[in-house]
Design a protein around this motif. Sequence first.
Motif, short mmCIF file in Angstrom:
data_model
loop_
_atom_site.label_atom_id
_atom_site.label_comp_id
_atom_site.label_asym_id
_atom_site.label_seq_id
_atom_site.Cartn_x
_atom_site.Cartn_y
_atom_site.Cartn_z
N PHE A 290 13.25 -7.47 6.57
CA PHE A 290 12.87 -6.49 5.55
C PHE A 290 11.57 -6.92 4.87
O PHE A 290 11.44 -8.05 4.42
CB PHE A 290 13.98 -6.38 4.52
CG PHE A 290 13.71 -5.36 3.44
CD1 PHE A 290 14.14 -4.05 3.60
CD2 PHE A 290 13.03 -5.71 2.28
CE1 PHE A 290 13.90 -3.10 2.61
CE2 PHE A 290 12.79 -4.77 1.30
CZ PHE A 290 13.22 -3.47 1.46
N VAL A 291 10.62 -6.00 4.81
CA VAL A 291 9.33 -6.30 4.18
C VAL A 291 8.95 -5.16 3.25
O VAL A 291 9.37 -4.02 3.44
CB VAL A 291 8.21 -6.52 5.22
CG1 VAL A 291 8.47 -7.77 6.04
CG2 VAL A 291 8.08 -5.30 6.13
N PRO A 292 8.11 -5.45 2.25
CA PRO A 292 7.64 -4.38 1.34
C PRO A 292 6.72 -3.41 2.07
O PRO A 292 6.20 -3.71 3.15
CB PRO A 292 6.86 -5.16 0.27
CG PRO A 292 7.29 -6.58 0.41
CD PRO A 292 7.63 -6.77 1.84
N ASN A 293 6.48 -2.27 1.46
CA ASN A 293 5.52 -1.31 1.97
C ASN A 293 4.35 -1.26 0.99
O ASN A 293 4.36 -0.49 0.03
CB ASN A 293 6.15 0.08 2.12
CG ASN A 293 5.14 1.10 2.61
OD1 ASN A 293 4.13 0.75 3.21
ND2 ASN A 293 5.40 2.37 2.35
N TYR A 294 3.36 -2.10 1.25
CA TYR A 294 2.21 -2.16 0.34
C TYR A 294 1.24 -1.00 0.59
O TYR A 294 0.41 -0.70 -0.24
CB TYR A 294 1.45 -3.46 0.53
CG TYR A 294 2.25 -4.70 0.19
CD1 TYR A 294 2.72 -4.92 -1.10
CD2 TYR A 294 2.52 -5.67 1.16
CE1 TYR A 294 3.44 -6.06 -1.42
CE2 TYR A 294 3.23 -6.81 0.84
CZ TYR A 294 3.69 -7.00 -0.44
OH TYR A 294 4.40 -8.14 -0.75
N ILE A 295 1.32 -0.36 1.73
CA ILE A 295 0.42 0.69 2.22
C ILE A 295 -0.95 0.11 2.56
O ILE A 295 -1.51 0.37 3.60
CB ILE A 295 0.29 1.88 1.26
CG1 ILE A 295 1.64 2.65 1.20
CG2 ILE A 295 -0.82 2.82 1.68
CD1 ILE A 295 1.58 3.93 0.38
#
Length: 233
Positions: free
Chosen positions: A211-216
């Motif tokens: 699971f990883v963040p969505n920094y865009i």
Amino acid sequence: MKVLAIDTSNYSLGVAVINEEQVIGEYITNLKKNHSVRVMPAIEKLLQDCEMKPVDIEKIVVAKGPGSYTGVRIGVTIAKTLAWTLKIPLVGISSLQVLAAGVGRYFGGGVSPLFDARRGQIYTGLYQFQNGGLQTLAQDQIILTTDWVKQLQSFEGKVLFVGGDLPIHRGAIKESLGDRAVFAEITEHNPRPAELALLGHDLPGEDVHTFVPNYIRLAEAEAKWLEAQRELK
């Protein structure tokens, strides 16, 4: 099922606990203070006030971005650690979707939540409640405000804009869309962690380790490093 929601993706810090029937507890602040030293005490205080222990939590839902690079990372790291330690499911929800859910349920048009992304840009997307649920009409993205409102000119109906950074971009939005632009009240700009918990309540858990963040977009330091590497080639 008791669900703990965590949102530190922007200035607002929010934690909440809900079950199938009610919001058991909710804590929100909108302060320019370090989330890294405040979020765990906020969770501990919330659970204490709700007469719960960490082992009572059955799922973690976290706002996974976009937003502040550091803020998103803090929330996701804590959520992953808790989910792994307690051996419970972890679900990530768009930080923009949380904002849209808080205001759009009884609004007939589109909802454009936004966070300032500097240099005239915003993080935004377009959502609308349809068929009993929040639907994504345009995916989360980073875009110049002027380009975004041009795109929205082709959308039929009014668009509700919401977010704490709205005053920065309100003029450009109003100039382009006129009366088709509706602006949320100040009491609606803080994303509600209870809405976050509700959005993730029935979703399946994700793999904690991948699971990883969505920094865009890349963090500024990463972008500069990549640019430097390209110049060396």
